[in-house]
Design an enzyme around this catalytic site. Structure first.
Site, PDB file in Angstrom:
ATOM      1  N   GLU A  62       0.811  -1.207   0.000  1.00  0.00           N
ATOM      2  CA  GLU A  62       0.000   0.000   0.000  1.00  0.00           C
ATOM      3  C   GLU A  62       0.849   1.263   0.000  1.00  0.00           C
ATOM      4  O   GLU A  62       1.966   1.275   0.514  1.00  0.00           O
ATOM      5  CB  GLU A  62      -0.880   0.018   1.250  1.00  0.00           C
ATOM      6  N   CYS A  72       6.144  -4.952  15.730  1.00  0.00           N
ATOM      7  CA  CYS A  72       5.824  -4.075  16.859  1.00  0.00           C
ATOM      8  C   CYS A  72       4.407  -4.362  17.350  1.00  0.00           C
ATOM      9  O   CYS A  72       3.499  -4.590  16.544  1.00  0.00           O
ATOM     10  CB  CYS A  72       5.948  -2.620  16.451  1.00  0.00           C
ATOM     11  N   CYS A 107      -1.159   5.922  10.219  1.00  0.00           N
ATOM     12  CA  CYS A 107       0.103   5.290  10.633  1.00  0.00           C
ATOM     13  C   CYS A 107      -0.143   3.920  11.249  1.00  0.00           C
ATOM     14  O   CYS A 107      -0.960   3.783  12.163  1.00  0.00           O
ATOM     15  CB  CYS A 107       0.785   6.120  11.713  1.00  0.00           C
ATOM     16  N   CYS A 133       6.218  -7.074   7.770  1.00  0.00           N
ATOM     17  CA  CYS A 133       7.353  -6.506   8.500  1.00  0.00           C
ATOM     18  C   CYS A 133       7.807  -7.504   9.552  1.00  0.00           C
ATOM     19  O   CYS A 133       7.002  -8.034  10.321  1.00  0.00           O
ATOM     20  CB  CYS A 133       6.969  -5.194   9.165  1.00  0.00           C
ATOM     21  N   CYS A 152       3.313   8.504   0.993  1.00  0.00           N
ATOM     22  CA  CYS A 152       3.887   7.545   1.941  1.00  0.00           C
ATOM     23  C   CYS A 152       3.996   6.211   1.211  1.00  0.00           C
ATOM     24  O   CYS A 152       2.997   5.703   0.715  1.00  0.00           O
ATOM     25  CB  CYS A 152       2.964   7.445   3.158  1.00  0.00           C
ATOM     26  N   CYS A 172       1.402  -2.132  15.876  1.00  0.00           N
ATOM     27  CA  CYS A 172       1.331  -1.845  14.443  1.00  0.00           C
ATOM     28  C   CYS A 172       0.667  -2.991  13.688  1.00  0.00           C
ATOM     29  O   CYS A 172       1.052  -4.152  13.860  1.00  0.00           O
ATOM     30  CB  CYS A 172       2.747  -1.620  13.925  1.00  0.00           C
TER      31      CYS A 172
HETATM   32  N1  SAH Z   1       9.061   0.568  10.023  1.00  0.00           N
HETATM   33  C1  SAH Z   1       9.297   1.951  10.104  1.00  0.00           C
HETATM   34  C2  SAH Z   1       8.429   2.769   9.182  1.00  0.00           C
HETATM   35  C3  SAH Z   1       6.969   2.417   9.080  1.00  0.00           C
HETATM   36  S1  SAH Z   1       5.938   2.655  10.479  1.00  0.00           S
HETATM   37  C4  SAH Z   1       9.154   2.447  11.529  1.00  0.00           C
HETATM   38  O1  SAH Z   1       8.630   1.704  12.348  1.00  0.00           O
HETATM   39  O2  SAH Z   1       9.594   3.557  11.804  1.00  0.00           O
HETATM   40  C5  SAH Z   1       5.639   4.419  10.486  1.00  0.00           C
HETATM   41  C6  SAH Z   1       5.247   4.968  11.843  1.00  0.00           C
HETATM   42  O3  SAH Z   1       3.947   4.519  12.252  1.00  0.00           O
HETATM   43  C7  SAH Z   1       6.202   4.587  12.959  1.00  0.00           C
HETATM   44  O4  SAH Z   1       6.653   5.756  13.605  1.00  0.00           O
HETATM   45  C8  SAH Z   1       5.346   3.768  13.896  1.00  0.00           C
HETATM   46  O5  SAH Z   1       5.780   3.935  15.232  1.00  0.00           O
HETATM   47  C9  SAH Z   1       3.970   4.347  13.643  1.00  0.00           C
HETATM   48  N2  SAH Z   1       2.872   3.446  14.029  1.00  0.00           N
HETATM   49  C10 SAH Z   1       2.829   2.108  13.905  1.00  0.00           C
HETATM   50  N3  SAH Z   1       1.653   1.636  14.379  1.00  0.00           N
HETATM   51  C11 SAH Z   1       0.948   2.692  14.827  1.00  0.00           C
HETATM   52  C12 SAH Z   1      -0.348   2.851  15.409  1.00  0.00           C
HETATM   53  N4  SAH Z   1      -1.133   1.808  15.650  1.00  0.00           N
HETATM   54  N5  SAH Z   1      -0.744   4.097  15.715  1.00  0.00           N
HETATM   55  C13 SAH Z   1       0.042   5.171  15.476  1.00  0.00           C
HETATM   56  N6  SAH Z   1       1.261   5.079  14.906  1.00  0.00           N
HETATM   57  C14 SAH Z   1       1.713   3.858  14.590  1.00  0.00           C
HETATM   58 FE1  SF4 Z   2       7.390  -2.753  11.152  1.00  0.00          FE
HETATM   59 FE2  SF4 Z   2       5.187  -1.490  11.948  1.00  0.00          FE
HETATM   60 FE3  SF4 Z   2       7.238  -1.800  13.626  1.00  0.00          FE
HETATM   61 FE4  SF4 Z   2       7.456  -0.077  11.564  1.00  0.00          FE
HETATM   62  S1  SF4 Z   2       6.042   0.106  13.312  1.00  0.00           S
HETATM   63  S2  SF4 Z   2       8.952  -1.616  12.253  1.00  0.00           S
HETATM   64  S3  SF4 Z   2       6.231  -1.194  10.026  1.00  0.00           S
HETATM   65  S4  SF4 Z   2       5.984  -3.454  12.729  1.00  0.00           S
END
Ligand code: SAH
Ligand code: SF4
Length: 375
Positions: A92, A116, A335, A112, A105, A119
């Protein structure tokens, strides 16, 4: 014979094709500029080349963007693009219009590996890295869809995936995106966000073209960060911030520190004060992102008042801190929400990365009575 896709090819690869065809080298530059700078998608458009050469190129080479499956429009103007890339994987990209600029974006991986806790992308098992062509192809496809090419374009590598775990392809894409003969996007308008892959940050620091760096810090103690971002056990907060302090910054450039605020987890006044201390001596700005809630994520965002109180502690210590309002929440484009979903949230058909087609991803979790999904 399968055709070579020139989307993602660097100047030297196009030179090799041109040499094989026995053509002079300057043709490569014309093709390169045509594919990226002029965004041509058919060999017929290369009228500066002879008909014979065009026909030979058409036989050998393609100019293919990722296949657009669907796009989704948010009430706030955000548009989410769902692409299919081989072998039947979904990725996406998101177009986010803002007052002074437009932001694209883009994704760097399918799924991934970092996983996390907060996420949704992290719930999709890592399938593969995207190629440089699939990364610049997202930009080309979005530009084609938008019609006019925006002059105030910002590019963020904040879609699906961890860019520094796909270092070579990401850097190749950045070289093409910043090349004056190709996209000519200033590196100052490109931001790479990482969950904290320290060796990747160190390698990035040595690159000839360096985008802005954003780190997803998201916690102020290793204990909490370990639970939120599993790679913290490998590269902890001190190591990550050490790499940031060594990262070369041009004049007036700053590192962006992203901090997803999660109720009861990392949002207390003590966290804010610890954050101030941790960031001392670093040229930075802080983006506070109230958690985007999702049935796949067993966490909640803090209240508006808590977010404001947290920010005030940073501001009082003269730290630039913004609160990022979610964009495209109604179309699963905010995000951390990118999961290759075919339908907007709330829809009965919603299936992140439909398992029946073997595209990765798990079944949507059963929401318990409290609305929190159980593993
Ligand atoms: N993998 C990279 C880039 C993609 S994620 C990273 O983690 O930085 C982009 C951003 O979205 C990151 O700052 C992450 O902390 C944030 N993010 C992930 N899940 C989220 C959520 N449920 N609510 C708000 N931000 C989120
Ligand atoms: Fe991967 Fe989501 Fe963590 Fe970014 S925030 S490193 S996309 S799992």
């Amino acid at each position: 014979m399968t055709k070579t896709n020139l989307v993602g090819a660097g100047p030297e690869e196009i030179e090799a094709v041109v040499a094989e065809l026995g053509e002079p080298r300057y043709r490569a530059r014309q093709i390169y500029a045509g594919v990226y700078g002029r965004r041509r998608t058919s060999w017929d458009q290369f009228t500066e080349l002879s008909k014979t050469l065009r026909a030979r190129l058409a036989e050998r080479c393609a100019i293919d963007y990722p296949a657009l499956l669907r796009s989704f429009d948010s009430a706030d103007g955000t548009r989410r693009y769902l692409f299919e890339v081989p072998p039947r994987e979904r990725i996406e990209s998101v177009f986010i219009p803002e007052q002074k600029r437009d932001t694209f974006c883009v994704s760097t991986q399918v799924g991934c590996a970092v996983e996390c806790l907060f996420c949704v992308t992290g719930k999709i098992p890592m399938r593969r890295n995207l190629s440089a062509g699939e990364i610049v192809g997202q930009v080309l496809a979005l530009q084609a869809d938008r019609g006019t090419v925006s002059k105030r374009l910002n590019l963020v590598l904040m879609g699906m995936g961890e860019p520094l775990l796909n270092f070579d392809h990401v850097m190749k894409a950045i070289r093409i995106l910043t090349d004056p003969d190709a996209f000519s996007i200033s590196p100052r308008r490109i931001t790479l966000s990482t969950a904290g892959v320290v060796p990747g940050i160190e390698r990035l620091a040595l690159e000839p073209v360096i985008p802005n760096l954003a780190i997803s810090l998201n916690a102020t103690t290793d204990e909490v960060r370990d639970t939120l971002i599993p790679i913290n056990r490998k590269w902890n907060i001190a190591t990550l911030l050490g790499a940031c302090r060594n990262f070369p910054l041009e004049r007036r450039r700053r590192i962006t520190v992203e901090y997803v605020l999660i109720a009861g987890v990392n949002d207390t006044d003590e966290d804010a004060s610890r954050l101030v201390k941790l960031l001392r001596g670093l040229r930075k700005k802080v983006n506070l992102i109230p958690l985007n809630a999702d049935p796949w994520v067993p966490l909640r965002p803090p209240s508006e008042e808590r977010v404001a109180a947290f920010r005030k502690i940073l501001l009082d210590c003269r730290i630039t801190a913004y609160v990022r309002r979610p964009r495209g929440n109604d179309i699963s484009a905010a995000c951390g929400m990118l999961a290759g979903r075919l339908t907007p949230p709330g829809s009965q058909e919603e299936t992140p990365q439909a398992p029946e087609s073997n595209r990765g991803g798990a079944e949507r979790p059963e929401a318990a009575a409290d609305g929190i999904p159980r593993p």
